[in-house]
Write a protein that holds these residues in place. Structure first.
Motif, PDB file in Angstrom:
ATOM      1  N   ARG A   1     -28.248 -21.834 -47.936  1.00 33.38           N
ATOM      2  CA  ARG A   1     -29.802 -21.404 -47.662  1.00 33.38           C
ATOM      3  C   ARG A   1     -29.582 -19.722 -47.841  1.00 33.38           C
ATOM      4  NH1 ARG A   1     -32.464 -24.605 -42.558  1.00 33.38           N
ATOM      5  NH2 ARG A   1     -32.789 -26.370 -43.913  1.00 33.38           N
ATOM      6  N   HIS A   2     -28.695 -19.059 -47.347  1.00 33.61           N
ATOM      7  CA  HIS A   2     -28.701 -17.596 -47.321  1.00 33.61           C
ATOM      8  C   HIS A   2     -28.366 -17.265 -48.822  1.00 33.61           C
ATOM      9  CE1 HIS A   2     -27.735 -13.392 -46.252  1.00 33.61           C
ATOM     10  NE2 HIS A   2     -26.639 -13.706 -47.023  1.00 33.61           N
ATOM     11  N   VAL A   3     -27.363 -17.840 -49.352  1.00 32.89           N
ATOM     12  CA  VAL A   3     -26.826 -17.292 -50.753  1.00 32.89           C
ATOM     13  C   VAL A   3     -28.178 -17.662 -51.909  1.00 32.89           C
ATOM     14  CG1 VAL A   3     -25.304 -17.774 -52.831  1.00 32.89           C
ATOM     15  CG2 VAL A   3     -24.364 -17.499 -50.162  1.00 32.89           C
ATOM     16  N   VAL A   4     -28.517 -18.914 -51.892  1.00 32.71           N
ATOM     17  CA  VAL A   4     -29.578 -19.366 -53.155  1.00 32.71           C
ATOM     18  C   VAL A   4     -30.965 -18.838 -52.467  1.00 32.71           C
ATOM     19  CG1 VAL A   4     -28.308 -21.233 -53.508  1.00 32.71           C
ATOM     20  CG2 VAL A   4     -30.155 -21.457 -51.935  1.00 32.71           C
ATOM     21  N   GLY A   5     -31.237 -18.397 -51.279  1.00 30.11           N
ATOM     22  CA  GLY A   5     -32.687 -17.707 -51.096  1.00 30.11           C
ATOM     23  C   GLY A   5     -32.584 -16.360 -51.331  1.00 30.11           C
TER      24      GLY A   5
ATOM     25  N   GLU B   1     -25.929 -21.170 -60.211  1.00 30.33           N
ATOM     26  CA  GLU B   1     -26.067 -22.468 -60.591  1.00 30.33           C
ATOM     27  C   GLU B   1     -27.246 -23.355 -60.518  1.00 30.33           C
ATOM     28  OE1 GLU B   1     -24.562 -26.262 -61.794  1.00 30.33           O
ATOM     29  OE2 GLU B   1     -23.882 -24.362 -62.249  1.00 30.33           O
ATOM     30  N   ILE B   2     -27.979 -22.696 -59.222  1.00 30.99           N
ATOM     31  CA  ILE B   2     -29.224 -23.685 -59.136  1.00 30.99           C
ATOM     32  C   ILE B   2     -30.346 -22.915 -59.441  1.00 30.99           C
ATOM     33  CG2 ILE B   2     -30.617 -24.397 -57.186  1.00 30.99           C
ATOM     34  CD1 ILE B   2     -27.971 -24.519 -55.570  1.00 30.99           C
ATOM     35  N   ILE B   3     -30.424 -21.695 -59.573  1.00 29.72           N
ATOM     36  CA  ILE B   3     -31.776 -20.964 -59.870  1.00 29.72           C
ATOM     37  C   ILE B   3     -31.696 -20.522 -61.374  1.00 29.72           C
ATOM     38  CG2 ILE B   3     -33.132 -18.896 -59.423  1.00 29.72           C
ATOM     39  CD1 ILE B   3     -31.837 -18.945 -56.625  1.00 29.72           C
ATOM     40  N   ASP B   4     -30.512 -19.874 -62.006  1.00 28.04           N
ATOM     41  CA  ASP B   4     -30.481 -19.406 -63.307  1.00 28.04           C
ATOM     42  C   ASP B   4     -30.100 -20.470 -64.136  1.00 28.04           C
ATOM     43  OD1 ASP B   4     -31.435 -16.987 -62.302  1.00 28.04           O
ATOM     44  OD2 ASP B   4     -29.287 -16.291 -61.902  1.00 28.04           O
TER      45      ASP B   4
ATOM     46  N   LYS C   1     -32.894 -14.957 -54.350  1.00 26.91           N
ATOM     47  CA  LYS C   1     -33.589 -14.732 -55.363  1.00 26.91           C
ATOM     48  C   LYS C   1     -34.941 -15.574 -55.559  1.00 26.91           C
ATOM     49  CE  LYS C   1     -29.884 -13.649 -58.848  1.00 26.91           C
ATOM     50  NZ  LYS C   1     -29.299 -14.319 -60.092  1.00 26.91           N
ATOM     51  N   ASN C   2     -34.834 -16.777 -54.477  1.00 29.70           N
ATOM     52  CA  ASN C   2     -36.270 -17.294 -54.768  1.00 29.70           C
ATOM     53  C   ASN C   2     -36.186 -17.945 -53.041  1.00 29.70           C
ATOM     54  OD1 ASN C   2     -38.071 -19.272 -54.827  1.00 29.70           O
ATOM     55  ND2 ASN C   2     -37.688 -19.672 -56.948  1.00 29.70           N
ATOM     56  N   GLY C   3     -37.229 -17.423 -52.402  1.00 27.09           N
ATOM     57  CA  GLY C   3     -37.352 -17.907 -51.041  1.00 27.09           C
ATOM     58  C   GLY C   3     -37.709 -19.367 -50.879  1.00 27.09           C
ATOM     59  N   ARG C   4     -38.117 -19.991 -52.116  1.00 17.84           N
ATOM     60  CA  ARG C   4     -38.477 -21.410 -51.721  1.00 17.84           C
ATOM     61  C   ARG C   4     -37.390 -22.322 -51.848  1.00 17.84           C
ATOM     62  NH1 ARG C   4     -42.778 -22.427 -56.280  1.00 17.84           N
ATOM     63  NH2 ARG C   4     -42.949 -24.503 -55.394  1.00 17.84           N
ATOM     64  N   ILE C   5     -36.295 -21.785 -52.560  1.00 15.03           N
ATOM     65  CA  ILE C   5     -35.002 -22.757 -52.779  1.00 15.03           C
ATOM     66  C   ILE C   5     -34.339 -23.025 -51.670  1.00 15.03           C
ATOM     67  CG2 ILE C   5     -32.640 -22.824 -53.718  1.00 15.03           C
ATOM     68  CD1 ILE C   5     -34.955 -22.894 -55.879  1.00 15.03           C
TER      69      ILE C   5
END
Length: 619
Positions: A300-304, A222-225, A306-310
């Motif tokens: 933080r764990h889930v969205v991080g 949802e947030i990254i893709d 793929k992208n460590g900045r998220i």
């Protein structure tokens, strides 16, 4: 029933009372006056249309519950398509509106005079979402393109009085008024043949329901893709209000605060994640904040992955003490019931305190502050997040405040009737405990022992359903032994199990504290309020400890039995309220079912008397 049978029941005046009886038996409460008016006025208007269209034999499903939610479609018409002969369905949303206009700057939010000009979702957008949702979560329809269409029928309205609403084009859903009644008849005839529709009705009712997507697994996409959650009814209203406020915020000196209220499973966090993705992709600065370490750490764990900045976008309420005034476009304050009077971090110097309350700091930090709140989840002394508190602080700063209530609209899995049963059980709503009436999509059981509870839940876990056990905080919470094994602190007779870990370091195969609810290895440890709050799983086992027991015809709270040192210090009246809120949170984590057990015999007997199905002694 058939359209002809519906017309006959409307004619003799029997339909409304029959629907009211069914409503009471399922939801344990009386239908609202507006609901009854709809049955008395809107359904007969549709029944006449169906008979005039020669569709006497199609099947009519009234107040059909959409899969895995508490949402109900007003009407679903079931039959066969006149051209293909395949099953065909039309969802009908009935509105008694006589006039309505669009919210300025939007294309699918309406202001309706008879609703006090409170924003509502455009009925075409609403019924379109119902169509998509029904296909997404009904297996027999999931790959049947074109099998479902939608109609919004404003049977009291003339075209000129809702002219702004006619501008929303949609290939799957259409709006008709009293003036276009003839066009509605022709449209229905293109979707449904005059043949008997009972087989197609049963086909829909008997279809397996597909489970909804797990919130945490969907968060990264949802947030990254850029994946999209399907927002429904008041969820979409809430999101639209936030997007509109964000669009206006840079041109207007008038600040808007959006307050979104909802119980467990009402979709508050789905709205938050949708907004994070949408606003971020459209160049708005947006940050998500909570007062929950477990919830924030898990996000933080889930969205991080793929992208460590998220993960930097996921903050805590106390991070905004020194934030620049209106430095963010949008600040999404999830779990806002956990707002405290003042922000203070361990080790913070007094000189670093802002002098403002925490809610004032959060309002000041963004052009559009958004608060997602469930007032029944205040479980610790010092937590004071409430709609009233937010309103007062916002109005004192000259802000416009807009409210959206999700409670009567939607539940992403679980059961609205069960949530109401829990509120009555714990005295958080008046009327006292009531008998549980079994539901098709949610199970409530009472176990005779903790062994029986665990055995049953383990079976659910092995069958592919996430399952967890929780308990009131009535046992000591020890650190692991030197060899890394967990201490079996929760002792009930011969049954012994450990609490979940307190630390953020995995030990002995158990997940870290913040991931207990989402990591498969969390089963077997007992979760407490601080690790369960904010999360949901398919099956929930809940143990009442001796800190809340049933005596005679009332609950008695026992601070001396609590091991929660922060809560037991509260005044007796406050402790009683906090402990009942705590059990309310623990009781409402399950989306598919809940198993209950009490260590107190009298309380166990009371629970067993209310719930018809039990689990025998386990191995």
């Amino acid at each position: 029933m058939s359209a002809r049978a519906l017309f006959d029941q409307c004619s003799d005046g029997a339909l409304s009372e029959r629907l009211a009886q069914k409503y009471r038996s399922v939801l344990f409460q009386n239908p609202s006056p507006s609901e009854r008016r709809s049955w008395e006025n809107s359904i007969p208007a549709l029944a006449e249309v169906l008979c005039d269209a020669g569709l006497d034999d199609i099947e009519v499903l009234i107040e059909h519950r959409l899969p895995l939610t508490s949402l109900r479609a007003d009407i679903i018409l079931a039959g066969s398509h006149p051209a293909t002969g395949r099953p065909s369905y039309v969802i009908v949303e009935l509105k008694q509106w006589s006039e309505a206009r669009l919210v300025p700057g939007t294309d699918n939010l309406c202001l309706v005079a008879r609703m006090g000009n409170r924003p509502a979702l455009h009925p075409v957008a609403q019924v379109r979402r119902y169509c998509d949702y029904l296909q997404d979560f009904t297996n027999v329809l999931s790959d049947q393109e074109g099998a479902v269409a939608g109609v919004a029928y404003l049977h009291y309205a003339a075209d000129q009085d809702v002219s702004e609403l006619l501008r929303l084009p949609d290939a799957k859903a259409q709006l008709f008024t009293d003036a276009s009644r003839g066009e509605l008849i022709k449209y229905l005839q293109t979707r449904l043949s005059a043949l008997d529709g009972s087989v197609e009705g049963d086909y829909l009712l008997d279809s397996p329901r597909a489970p909804g997507r797990q919130l945490m697994r969907a968060a990264a996409a949802e947030i990254i893709d850029g994946g999209e959650f399907l927002l429904m009814d008041e969820q979409e209203v809430a999101a639209r209000l936030v997007k509109r406020a964000a669009d206006l915020s840079r041109q207007s000196d008038q600040k808007e605060v959006i307050v979104i209220s909802g119980g467990p499973g009402s979709g508050k966090s789905i709205i938050a994640l949708h907004l994070m993705g949408h606003l971020g992709r459209n160049g708005r600065s947006v940050v998500h904040a909570t007062g929950s370490k477990s919830f924030t750490t898990t996000l933080r764990h889930v969205v991080g992955t793929k992208n460590g900045r998220i993960p930097k976008l996921f903050r805590y309420f106390f991070d905004f003490t020194s934030a620049e005034r209106n430095g963010l476009d949008v600040l999404i304050c999830d779990e806002a019931h956990r707002i405290r009077q003042r922000s203070s971090r361990q080790g913070a110097h007094a000189g670093h305190q802002s002098g403002r309350s925490q809610v004032e700091e959060l309002i000041d930090a963004a052009r559009v502050p958004v608060f997602l709140i469930d007032e029944h989840q205040v479980v610790r002394p010092g937590e004071m997040g409430s709609v009233e508190t937010i309103d007062e602080a916002a109005h004192a700063r000259g802000c416009i405040v807009r409210h959206v209530d999700l409670n009567s609209q939607f539940r992403c899995g679980g059961s609205r009737a069960y949530e109401h049963w829990v509120l009555r059980l714990l005295g958080l709503e008046p009327g006292g405990p009531i008998q549980w009436q079994p539901e098709e999509d949610f199970e409530l059981l009472v176990a005779e022992s903790p062994q029986g509870m665990e055995s049953y839940l383990r079976g659910q876990q092995e069958a592919g359903y996430t399952s967890r056990m929780t308990a009131g905080f009535c046992w000591q919470w020890s650190d692991p032994w030197i060899d890394g094994s967990l201490v079996d602190d929760v002792v009930i007779g011969e049954w012994r199990r450990p609490w979940n870990l307190r630390s953020e370091q995995p030990v002995g195969g158990a997940p870290v504290s913040s991931l207990w609810a989402t990591d498969p290895s969390g089963f077997g440890q007992i979760g407490c309020i601080y690790t369960a709050q904010g999360f949901e799983y398919a099956w929930n086992g809940m143990i009442f400890g001796p800190d809340l027991v049933w005596r005679g015809n009332e609950w008695r709270a026992a601070p001396r039995e609590s091991k929660d040192h922060a809560v037991k210090k509260a005044e007796p009246e406050a402790f009683g309220r906090l402990i009942r809120n705590t059990y309310k949170v623990l009781l409402t984590r399950g989306m598919v079912g809940t198993v209950l057990y009490s260590t107190d015999p009298e309380t166990q007997a009371m629970l067993a008397s209310l719930v018809p199905t039990g689990i025998k002694q386990g191995p």
